[in-house]
Design a protein around this motif. Structure first.
Motif, PDB file in Angstrom:
ATOM      1  N   UNK A 128       0.984  -1.259   0.000  1.00 26.74           N
ATOM      2  CA  UNK A 128      -0.128   0.036  -0.078  1.00 26.74           C
ATOM      3  C   UNK A 128       0.868   1.319  -0.014  1.00 26.74           C
ATOM      4  N   UNK A 129       2.156   0.943   0.031  1.00 22.80           N
ATOM      5  CA  UNK A 129       3.261   2.155   0.095  1.00 22.80           C
ATOM      6  C   UNK A 129       2.965   2.898   1.323  1.00 22.80           C
ATOM      7  N   UNK A 130       2.479   2.446   2.463  1.00 18.51           N
ATOM      8  CA  UNK A 130       2.590   3.017   3.763  1.00 18.51           C
ATOM      9  C   UNK A 130       3.828   2.929   4.635  1.00 18.51           C
ATOM     10  N   UNK A 131       4.833   2.559   4.195  1.00 17.49           N
ATOM     11  CA  UNK A 131       6.251   2.241   5.055  1.00 17.49           C
ATOM     12  C   UNK A 131       6.877   3.523   4.524  1.00 17.49           C
ATOM     13  N   UNK A 132       7.102   4.192   5.737  1.00 17.20           N
ATOM     14  CA  UNK A 132       8.249   5.209   5.790  1.00 17.20           C
ATOM     15  C   UNK A 132       9.160   5.166   6.787  1.00 17.20           C
ATOM     16  N   UNK A 133      10.194   5.730   6.901  1.00 21.05           N
ATOM     17  CA  UNK A 133      11.236   5.372   7.874  1.00 21.05           C
ATOM     18  C   UNK A 133      10.770   5.225   9.245  1.00 21.05           C
ATOM     19  N   UNK A 134       9.673   5.893   9.799  1.00 21.71           N
ATOM     20  CA  UNK A 134       9.142   5.706  11.135  1.00 21.71           C
ATOM     21  C   UNK A 134       8.568   4.450  11.227  1.00 21.71           C
ATOM     22  N   UNK A 135       7.643   4.166  10.371  1.00 21.41           N
ATOM     23  CA  UNK A 135       7.069   2.786  10.370  1.00 21.41           C
ATOM     24  C   UNK A 135       8.090   1.604  10.262  1.00 21.41           C
ATOM     25  N   UNK A 136       9.065   1.869   9.337  1.00 24.41           N
ATOM     26  CA  UNK A 136      10.024   0.886   9.200  1.00 24.41           C
ATOM     27  C   UNK A 136      10.784   0.467  10.562  1.00 24.41           C
ATOM     28  N   UNK A 137      11.443   1.437  11.067  1.00 25.75           N
ATOM     29  CA  UNK A 137      12.075   1.565  12.369  1.00 25.75           C
ATOM     30  C   UNK A 137      11.104   0.762  13.513  1.00 25.75           C
ATOM     31  N   UNK A 138       9.913   1.256  13.566  1.00 23.84           N
ATOM     32  CA  UNK A 138       9.043   0.800  14.510  1.00 23.84           C
ATOM     33  C   UNK A 138       8.802  -0.755  14.283  1.00 23.84           C
ATOM     34  N   UNK A 139       8.533  -1.232  12.965  1.00 26.51           N
ATOM     35  CA  UNK A 139       8.258  -2.556  12.807  1.00 26.51           C
ATOM     36  C   UNK A 139       9.677  -3.317  13.024  1.00 26.51           C
ATOM     37  N   UNK A 140      10.673  -2.628  12.779  1.00 31.37           N
ATOM     38  CA  UNK A 140      12.004  -3.460  13.159  1.00 31.37           C
ATOM     39  C   UNK A 140      12.168  -3.656  14.443  1.00 31.37           C
TER      40      UNK A 140
END
Length: 105
Positions: free
Chosen positions: A60-72
């Motif tokens: 969905x193109x919803x991954x930004x730097x904040x979400x990437x780091x949070x998921x990681x």
């Protein structure tokens, strides 16, 4: 979640209903408890597996730097990754999202 809805609801109750990153912009936002459910129950091995195949976040193109780091961070905690593995998964996933999916991270 069909027949697993009750279990997922317990995860949301136990681990939180906070929205992840910018997923709130999506028609169906993702919550912390949902990702923890997936990490614990769906045999996730890599961060990109979580973001591109186990959820719709990447597609969905919803991954930004904040979400990437949070998921990681969640994946590292739930999958018992050390710092080296955490850094590897972040880089690997960022590279995949940028080169194969056109995201700018």
């Amino acid at each position: 979640y069909g027949s697993k809805a009750e279990i997922v609801a317990r995860y949301l109750n136990n681990y939180g209903c906070e929205l992840l990153g910018n997923s709130m912009e999506n028609e169906h936002p993702w919550r912390r408890g949902e990702l923890i459910y997936i990490l614990q129950r769906e045999h996730v091995v890599h961060l990109d597996d979580l973001l591109l195949r186990r959820t719709t976040l990447g597609m969905a193109g919803l991954v930004d730097q904040e979400l990437l780091e949070e998921a990681a961070e969640l994946a590292a905690m739930e999958l018992d990754w050390d710092e080296e593995r955490h850094a590897f998964e972040l880089k690997r996933t960022r590279d995949i999202l940028c080169t194969r999916h056109g995201l700018d991270l």
